[in-house]
Design an enzyme around this catalytic site. Sequence first.
Site, mmCIF file in Angstrom:
data_model
loop_
_atom_site.group_PDB
_atom_site.id
_atom_site.type_symbol
_atom_site.label_atom_id
_atom_site.label_comp_id
_atom_site.label_asym_id
_atom_site.label_seq_id
_atom_site.Cartn_x
_atom_site.Cartn_y
_atom_site.Cartn_z
ATOM 1 C CB SER A 124 27.959 31.798 39.275
ATOM 2 O OG SER A 124 28.614 31.861 40.693
ATOM 3 C CD GLU A 126 29.486 31.744 45.242
ATOM 4 O OE1 GLU A 126 28.298 31.681 46.388
ATOM 5 O OE2 GLU A 126 30.015 30.914 45.410
ATOM 6 C CE1 TYR A 148 25.718 35.975 41.395
ATOM 7 C CE2 TYR A 148 26.306 34.220 42.476
ATOM 8 C CZ TYR A 148 26.752 35.445 41.275
ATOM 9 O OH TYR A 148 27.443 35.165 39.864
HETATM 10 P P1 NDP Z 1 30.437 43.333 38.368
HETATM 11 O O1 NDP Z 1 30.045 43.383 39.561
HETATM 12 O O2 NDP Z 1 31.732 44.108 38.639
HETATM 13 O O3 NDP Z 1 29.497 43.776 36.642
HETATM 14 C C1 NDP Z 1 28.291 43.650 36.861
HETATM 15 C C2 NDP Z 1 27.758 45.172 35.634
HETATM 16 O O4 NDP Z 1 26.075 44.421 35.542
HETATM 17 C C3 NDP Z 1 28.262 46.250 35.771
HETATM 18 O O5 NDP Z 1 28.648 46.848 34.627
HETATM 19 C C4 NDP Z 1 26.923 46.214 36.324
HETATM 20 O O6 NDP Z 1 27.039 48.041 35.407
HETATM 21 C C5 NDP Z 1 25.303 45.866 35.469
HETATM 22 N N1 NDP Z 1 24.545 45.344 35.314
HETATM 23 C C6 NDP Z 1 24.052 45.231 37.315
HETATM 24 N N2 NDP Z 1 22.949 45.404 37.030
HETATM 25 C C7 NDP Z 1 22.029 45.872 35.776
HETATM 26 C C8 NDP Z 1 20.968 46.522 35.581
HETATM 27 N N3 NDP Z 1 19.972 45.993 36.564
HETATM 28 N N4 NDP Z 1 21.049 46.564 34.215
HETATM 29 C C9 NDP Z 1 22.029 46.540 33.149
HETATM 30 N N5 NDP Z 1 23.490 46.205 33.965
HETATM 31 C C10 NDP Z 1 23.281 45.680 35.183
HETATM 32 O O7 NDP Z 1 30.887 41.839 37.354
HETATM 33 P P2 NDP Z 1 31.663 40.890 36.699
HETATM 34 O O8 NDP Z 1 32.697 41.629 35.975
HETATM 35 O O9 NDP Z 1 32.528 40.701 37.350
HETATM 36 O O10 NDP Z 1 31.162 39.613 36.703
HETATM 37 C C11 NDP Z 1 30.267 39.692 35.179
HETATM 38 C C12 NDP Z 1 29.473 38.794 34.823
HETATM 39 O O11 NDP Z 1 29.589 37.457 35.477
HETATM 40 C C13 NDP Z 1 28.073 38.459 36.323
HETATM 41 O O12 NDP Z 1 26.992 38.011 35.489
HETATM 42 C C14 NDP Z 1 29.072 37.791 37.766
HETATM 43 O O13 NDP Z 1 27.436 37.557 38.131
HETATM 44 C C15 NDP Z 1 29.352 36.403 36.134
HETATM 45 N N6 NDP Z 1 30.232 35.778 36.927
HETATM 46 C C16 NDP Z 1 31.718 36.551 37.654
HETATM 47 C C17 NDP Z 1 32.242 35.752 38.016
HETATM 48 C C18 NDP Z 1 33.747 36.528 38.436
HETATM 49 O O14 NDP Z 1 34.411 35.925 39.198
HETATM 50 N N7 NDP Z 1 34.109 37.751 38.481
HETATM 51 C C19 NDP Z 1 32.369 34.291 38.032
HETATM 52 C C20 NDP Z 1 31.105 33.681 37.145
HETATM 53 C C21 NDP Z 1 30.650 34.475 37.813
HETATM 54 P P3 NDP Z 1 26.797 49.752 36.811
HETATM 55 O O15 NDP Z 1 28.377 49.393 36.667
HETATM 56 O O16 NDP Z 1 25.671 50.254 36.705
HETATM 57 O O17 NDP Z 1 26.738 48.509 38.158
HETATM 58 P P1 GDR Z 2 32.287 35.304 46.245
HETATM 59 O O1 GDR Z 2 33.461 35.991 46.027
HETATM 60 O O2 GDR Z 2 31.231 35.362 47.095
HETATM 61 O O3 GDR Z 2 32.747 33.548 46.002
HETATM 62 O O4 GDR Z 2 31.938 35.572 44.582
HETATM 63 P P2 GDR Z 2 33.274 36.714 47.698
HETATM 64 O O5 GDR Z 2 34.959 37.479 46.556
HETATM 65 O O6 GDR Z 2 32.653 37.930 47.731
HETATM 66 O O7 GDR Z 2 34.168 35.807 48.803
HETATM 67 C C1 GDR Z 2 35.179 35.084 48.421
HETATM 68 C C2 GDR Z 2 35.054 33.635 49.866
HETATM 69 O O8 GDR Z 2 36.105 34.828 50.406
HETATM 70 C C3 GDR Z 2 35.145 35.178 51.837
HETATM 71 N N1 GDR Z 2 35.727 36.166 53.112
HETATM 72 C C4 GDR Z 2 34.762 37.145 52.718
HETATM 73 N N2 GDR Z 2 34.297 37.748 51.311
HETATM 74 C C5 GDR Z 2 34.439 39.154 51.084
HETATM 75 N N3 GDR Z 2 33.648 40.028 49.968
HETATM 76 N N4 GDR Z 2 34.811 40.197 51.970
HETATM 77 C C6 GDR Z 2 35.491 39.611 53.613
HETATM 78 O O9 GDR Z 2 34.833 40.352 54.150
HETATM 79 C C7 GDR Z 2 35.726 38.219 53.683
HETATM 80 N N5 GDR Z 2 36.116 37.558 54.236
HETATM 81 C C8 GDR Z 2 36.016 35.735 53.866
HETATM 82 C C9 GDR Z 2 33.673 35.178 51.514
HETATM 83 O O10 GDR Z 2 33.090 34.345 52.613
HETATM 84 C C10 GDR Z 2 33.415 34.054 50.559
HETATM 85 O O11 GDR Z 2 34.168 32.534 50.581
HETATM 86 C C11 GDR Z 2 32.451 35.942 43.384
HETATM 87 C C12 GDR Z 2 31.883 36.210 42.808
HETATM 88 O O12 GDR Z 2 32.146 37.274 41.716
HETATM 89 C C13 GDR Z 2 30.520 36.259 42.532
HETATM 90 O O13 GDR Z 2 29.546 37.100 41.542
HETATM 91 C C14 GDR Z 2 31.204 35.104 41.489
HETATM 92 O O14 GDR Z 2 29.702 34.532 40.839
HETATM 93 C C15 GDR Z 2 31.883 34.014 42.285
HETATM 94 O O15 GDR Z 2 32.447 34.796 42.903
HETATM 95 C C16 GDR Z 2 32.448 32.688 41.255
#
Ligand code: NDP
Ligand code: GDR
Length: 332
Positions: A124, A126, A148
Amino acid sequence: MKKRALITGVTGQDGSYLAEFLLEKDYEVYGLRRRTSTPNYENVARIKDRIKWISGDLTDLASLIEAVRLSDPDEVYNLAAQSYVAASWPQPLLTGQITAVAVTNMLEAVRIMKPGCRFYQASSSEMFGKVQETPQCETTPFYPRSPYGVAKVYGHWITVNYRESFNMFACSGILFNHESPRRGIEFVTRKVTDAVSRIKLGLQNELRMGNIDSLRDWGFAGDYVKAMWLMLQQDYADDYVISTGEMHSVRELLEVAFSYVGLDYRDYVVIDQEFVRPAEVDLLLGDCSKAKQKLGWELEVGFNELIQMMVDQDLLRVESELRAVEHLKLPI
Ligand code: NDP
Ligand code: GDR
């Protein structure tokens, strides 16, 4: 022979798009699903019957070994994580167990059962946290700002380490924020598009937000899962940044979403300290030239189009919920 893929986190946003993409490519798709009292298949509803389901948890090595044995995969995509940054402060140990240490569980399961299989780790942006240079690319030093982010740095380096120690084909995709109508409701884009729909339809009259000055590089999840697959089709395993190369503030996100339905966000948004994080990532901007050059990866959906697509989907969903409620009120 069909190729076989095992996806962890298949019920999440990315897992569902990746499963659809691989099914279109005629893969046999195995999905690891953790047991919950009420299963949630919302994101995979359309393809649920085409996925071969395996019960397991990322924190349970035995279940992962069994998952690899059952699926005998050519490719493993490790997408499961505790992925909500804000939840990683109140639950730092759980986040560490799932998002960090459990990556080693998955790598060990592959190393023991199918070392020749190709492995993708969901790293990520992050990890860049308090950014050391802008834009951020594969060589930018990490400085995570949340439990995280710290956990993801572990996951990233253990993947690199297994590649270098055991000659495994293990790739780490450093993906910047990517969103879609399937994004979890707590994440900022979806929180905003859901609220815009509810406000437009008269169900909500304010939106409580944290830091709206932070800047993110937001893309469309459907475009990003293609990059995951491309990484595993190369001759050599490597790490890639995936991003749009464009940065927008949360404030701009609010402007785009509210103005799309003819509203002014300033009439509804209230800043609430509850949503301000103990340490913030102020800005993220990715340089994905390596992925463009080596993978031939291109994105298709831009920022405005993405947010408008999400608002459209939320409007449809909230309207149908409203209709269902009205229907229930009818005399029987
Ligand atoms: P989600 O939160 O939508 O999905 C997470 C998934 O992980 C869900 O299917 C959840 O299952 C499963 N999970 C959580 N804990 C466990 C566990 N202990 N055992 C098995 N499965 C588990 O995430 P995203 O699809 O957005 O992201 C996918 C991956 O990419 C993550 O690793 C995230 O950190 C990473 N990532 C995401 C980004 C983004 O912007 N979306 C950017 C960069 C990295 P359940 O449905 O049961 O909760
Ligand atoms: P992020 O995503 O932390 O970048 O992680 P999120 O959408 O939660 O926050 C983005 C930015 O928005 C600001 N923010 C708020 N965020 C949330 N959730 N709720 C609020 O009310 C709010 N107000 C302001 C946050 O402070 C932040 O700056 C996501 C996740 O998908 C991670 O798993 C992934 O790795 C990174 O993106 C890349």
